[in-house]
Design a protein around this motif. Sequence first.
Motif, PDB file in Angstrom:
ATOM      1  N   ALA A 233       0.944  -1.231   0.099  1.00 45.31           N
ATOM      2  CA  ALA A 233      -0.014  -0.059  -0.031  1.00 45.31           C
ATOM      3  C   ALA A 233       0.840   1.467  -0.017  1.00 45.31           C
ATOM      4  O   ALA A 233       2.031   1.197   0.558  1.00 45.31           O
ATOM      5  CB  ALA A 233      -0.960  -0.149   1.070  1.00 45.31           C
ATOM      6  N   ILE A 234       0.525   2.443  -0.658  1.00 45.29           N
ATOM      7  CA  ILE A 234       1.407   3.356  -0.886  1.00 45.29           C
ATOM      8  C   ILE A 234       1.559   3.922   0.485  1.00 45.29           C
ATOM      9  O   ILE A 234       2.909   4.511   0.585  1.00 45.29           O
ATOM     10  CB  ILE A 234       0.681   4.579  -1.806  1.00 45.29           C
ATOM     11  CG1 ILE A 234       1.872   5.627  -2.082  1.00 45.29           C
ATOM     12  CG2 ILE A 234      -0.652   5.069  -1.290  1.00 45.29           C
ATOM     13  CD1 ILE A 234       1.322   6.785  -3.040  1.00 45.29           C
ATOM     14  N   ASN A 235       0.712   3.897   1.502  1.00 40.45           N
ATOM     15  CA  ASN A 235       1.127   4.696   2.714  1.00 40.45           C
ATOM     16  C   ASN A 235       1.444   3.616   3.736  1.00 40.45           C
ATOM     17  O   ASN A 235       1.414   3.912   4.920  1.00 40.45           O
ATOM     18  CB  ASN A 235      -0.128   5.458   3.099  1.00 40.45           C
ATOM     19  CG  ASN A 235      -1.262   4.601   3.125  1.00 40.45           C
ATOM     20  OD1 ASN A 235      -1.316   3.496   2.923  1.00 40.45           O
ATOM     21  ND2 ASN A 235      -2.448   5.317   3.742  1.00 40.45           N
ATOM     22  N   SER A 236       2.124   2.490   3.378  1.00 39.82           N
ATOM     23  CA  SER A 236       2.708   1.643   4.555  1.00 39.82           C
ATOM     24  C   SER A 236       3.944   1.180   3.985  1.00 39.82           C
ATOM     25  O   SER A 236       4.399   0.817   2.788  1.00 39.82           O
ATOM     26  CB  SER A 236       1.677   0.312   4.225  1.00 39.82           C
ATOM     27  OG  SER A 236       1.396  -0.667   5.308  1.00 39.82           O
ATOM     28  N   ILE A 237       4.829   1.238   5.318  1.00 34.67           N
ATOM     29  CA  ILE A 237       6.183   0.889   4.839  1.00 34.67           C
ATOM     30  C   ILE A 237       6.214  -0.690   4.694  1.00 34.67           C
ATOM     31  O   ILE A 237       5.618  -1.434   5.639  1.00 34.67           O
ATOM     32  CB  ILE A 237       7.240   1.174   6.042  1.00 34.67           C
ATOM     33  CG1 ILE A 237       7.066   2.807   6.646  1.00 34.67           C
ATOM     34  CG2 ILE A 237       8.601   0.565   6.066  1.00 34.67           C
ATOM     35  CD1 ILE A 237       7.660   3.053   7.809  1.00 34.67           C
TER      36      ILE A 237
ATOM     37  N   ILE B  39      -6.103  -0.200   5.247  1.00 30.74           N
ATOM     38  CA  ILE B  39      -5.257  -0.587   4.103  1.00 30.74           C
ATOM     39  C   ILE B  39      -5.544  -2.317   4.346  1.00 30.74           C
ATOM     40  O   ILE B  39      -5.836  -2.855   5.326  1.00 30.74           O
ATOM     41  CB  ILE B  39      -3.865  -0.173   4.055  1.00 30.74           C
ATOM     42  CG1 ILE B  39      -3.124  -0.594   5.520  1.00 30.74           C
ATOM     43  CG2 ILE B  39      -3.943   1.416   4.106  1.00 30.74           C
ATOM     44  CD1 ILE B  39      -1.549  -0.689   5.106  1.00 30.74           C
ATOM     45  N   PRO B  40      -5.011  -3.166   3.365  1.00 26.50           N
ATOM     46  CA  PRO B  40      -4.893  -4.196   3.587  1.00 26.50           C
ATOM     47  C   PRO B  40      -3.939  -4.963   4.716  1.00 26.50           C
ATOM     48  O   PRO B  40      -2.931  -4.016   4.881  1.00 26.50           O
ATOM     49  CB  PRO B  40      -4.189  -5.133   2.215  1.00 26.50           C
ATOM     50  CG  PRO B  40      -4.434  -3.860   1.076  1.00 26.50           C
ATOM     51  CD  PRO B  40      -4.638  -2.620   1.897  1.00 26.50           C
ATOM     52  N   PRO B  82      -5.963   5.188   0.513  1.00 26.26           N
ATOM     53  CA  PRO B  82      -5.813   5.423  -0.795  1.00 26.26           C
ATOM     54  C   PRO B  82      -5.758   3.966  -1.440  1.00 26.26           C
ATOM     55  O   PRO B  82      -5.626   4.032  -2.746  1.00 26.26           O
ATOM     56  CB  PRO B  82      -4.637   5.990  -1.110  1.00 26.26           C
ATOM     57  CG  PRO B  82      -3.679   5.667   0.039  1.00 26.26           C
ATOM     58  CD  PRO B  82      -4.663   5.464   1.231  1.00 26.26           C
ATOM     59  N   THR B  83      -6.213   2.921  -0.726  1.00 17.92           N
ATOM     60  CA  THR B  83      -6.039   1.442  -1.467  1.00 17.92           C
ATOM     61  C   THR B  83      -6.755   1.429  -2.645  1.00 17.92           C
ATOM     62  O   THR B  83      -5.967   0.578  -3.592  1.00 17.92           O
ATOM     63  CB  THR B  83      -6.495   0.475  -0.294  1.00 17.92           C
ATOM     64  OG1 THR B  83      -6.020   0.722   0.940  1.00 17.92           O
ATOM     65  CG2 THR B  83      -6.094  -0.935  -0.687  1.00 17.92           C
ATOM     66  N   ARG B  84      -7.932   1.674  -2.838  1.00 19.39           N
ATOM     67  CA  ARG B  84      -8.490   1.106  -3.998  1.00 19.39           C
ATOM     68  C   ARG B  84      -8.501   2.149  -5.253  1.00 19.39           C
ATOM     69  O   ARG B  84      -8.197   1.648  -6.311  1.00 19.39           O
ATOM     70  CB  ARG B  84     -10.162   0.978  -3.512  1.00 19.39           C
ATOM     71  CG  ARG B  84     -10.950   0.186  -4.714  1.00 19.39           C
ATOM     72  CD  ARG B  84     -12.145  -0.340  -4.619  1.00 19.39           C
ATOM     73  NE  ARG B  84     -12.773  -0.989  -5.942  1.00 19.39           N
ATOM     74  CZ  ARG B  84     -13.953  -1.451  -5.506  1.00 19.39           C
ATOM     75  NH1 ARG B  84     -14.524  -1.352  -4.513  1.00 19.39           N
ATOM     76  NH2 ARG B  84     -14.499  -1.846  -6.865  1.00 19.39           N
TER      77      ARG B  84
END
Lengths: 371, 371
Positions: A233-237, B39-40, B82-84
């Motif tokens: 995910a873009i906002n997850s390290i 998020i996932p 912003p996941t999807r």
Amino acid sequence: MELAGLSVREDAVGNIFGRWDGLEPELAAVATGSHIDAIPYSGKYDGVVGVLGAIEAIRVLKRSGFKPRRPLEVISFTSEEPTRFGIGCLGSRLLAGSEDLANSLKTSTDIQNISFLDAAGSAGYSKNEDDLSSVFLKKGTYSAFVELHIEQGPILEDEGISIGIVTAIAAPASLTVEFEGNGGHAGAALMPNRNDAGLAASELALAVERHVLDSGSIDTVGTVGILELHPGAINSIPSKSHLEIDTRDIDEERRNKVVEKIHQSAIKITKTRGVKLSDFRVINQDPPAISDEAVIKAVETATKELNLTSKLMISRAYHDSLFMARLSPMGMIFIPCYKGYSHKPEEFATIEDMSNGVKVLALTLAKLSSQ
Amino acid sequence: MELAGLSVREDAVGNIFGRWDGLEPELAAVATGSHIDAIPYSGKYDGVVGVLGAIEAIRVLKRSGFKPRRPLEVISFTSEEPTRFGIGCLGSRLLAGSEDLANSLKTSTDIQNISFLDAAGSAGYSKNEDDLSSVFLKKGTYSAFVELHIEQGPILEDEGISIGIVTAIAAPASLTVEFEGNGGHAGAALMPNRNDAGLAASELALAVERHVLDSGSIDTVGTVGILELHPGAINSIPSKSHLEIDTRDIDEERRNKVVEKIHQSAIKITKTRGVKLSDFRVINQDPPAISDEAVIKAVETATKELNLTSKLMISRAYHDSLFMARLSPMGMIFIPCYKGYSHKPEEFATIEDMSNGVKVLALTLAKLSSQ
């Protein structure tokens, strides 16, 4: 079952054999073949030319009235590409008697957690589930094996040569690597507090390239074809990363040195980045194969008799022939392909080049089956 | 519809509003809320604490017999993550009147090529498809907005402080990048002939880290949370790579400088590696938000009256509050979370800390709704 005038049998993992009994059917057969499976987003010549080409070569010989002394066999090998179960040349590896593979397939699963045995069962194979060693062939089953294939490199096209005669197949090693870190929120975790499994993977990918280039030989290659981040995910390290690495050489020792350096780099990255190396496995690390002199000679003579230009060359890609070489004398016939492209949709071979390859294969089979 | 004593309405993109009319219902309301999407492989506190906590705060006020002068509203924002559809704070961004987003959503699709409008339609929303600007709220709709949230960082826990009072929210920028090369067979293509889109991606990922560290401030962060290779087979050189990059700072100019350096690195990589930069887009590049003095004051007073320790702090994660600040005076209340973990399953807040947060929120709402 009969197909194209051949009597057909399948084994428990989906290798398919078409046989033309010769004048002396008790003799060891001459075999030829390749595979029809492909990687995702691939072309339609890699492998396929060597299966359809083999069937066509047999038809040519039949039409010409030729009667082979030894039986001729066409083999369509199962799962040459490692796409689904992570191991290349699954079919020919088993034919060549890989006990390791026969054992590991009992518990292998694909990315959707479908077991190899269930997948084979759904496809109508593997009635003999408990013992895949039933698939193994005895040494001496074949007096020779020849595979027709596109070059998958640019040399024949560049030099305007019709036929490549393979003298050796480069030795592949495949690695699977996983890093783990703490992950976390891309905004809230400050840079000094991170142990980013994704950056660890990027660093290792670049290290693979560096070690390969440092080998000092043009024959060493290495590729990171798979690099996956979790959770993605873009906002997850990234808290996990998974790499699959392929490295090859015609010199086994030099390639093994690259594998060792990759391992050292992975360990070093765990120290500098504070990540965990949760997996580092050599999936396969095969020795190279050398073509048989008599098979090379038969292909060379066939090429000359057909007035085609030819060149002795190394196969940098590996093929079912690498494993068939463990069972019988082996040789390969290469034809040119467009710009050397392979494993992508632009892969292409002309009808003329394929036709030349089939003619050389037919004449080679005729010679070998008479010996 | 009524829920927990609130009259409920939904808008065309799935933002949900629960309203408690005050003694003077014609006045601008005081609003609070957060999001419940995740998020996932995430935790269950990020966002959720601020929605359930808001409902509980209202129940506390009702039980206590309190009568608000201004109306109180609880908002559950749609798609904060912003996941999807690749854009964070979709719901609050639209409420705040983003014309750009209202337009781009007309053609946005998810990874499975399902359009935003179809997805919203399937979920029962978006009856007014052609004009998502119907969702926009007018400035002045709310007299104040307060969001309760877990810190998503380790400071409050480390320092043993109960309540964080947010003075500013760091400014996020999101980038999407794609490299393209020729791909090819991992064995056949020699190293000098390659233009590996995967190695280009790895190089850019490490450059992002370098540029962030070079900013000179601990407040600059940058993350490559998404890095995907195509075709993604072990024996195939990546012909395409896709990265999504997140970078944030409390200083907008410093962050924009990092974005510019990432762009320069991407261009440089195309030259050194012979790959094509087929996409480089700034998806969003928002200004930071500053909390309102009166809201900060209300939270501080509430905390003191409840005998809780508190600390003024910056939010390094961004929140729906970043966009609600465009509509109304804004403030945020943080509570500690375990080891600062967020965006992963280990995310956790104690019942005591959540309870403290709810009490502070209730008292803050009481104060703001009386002003």
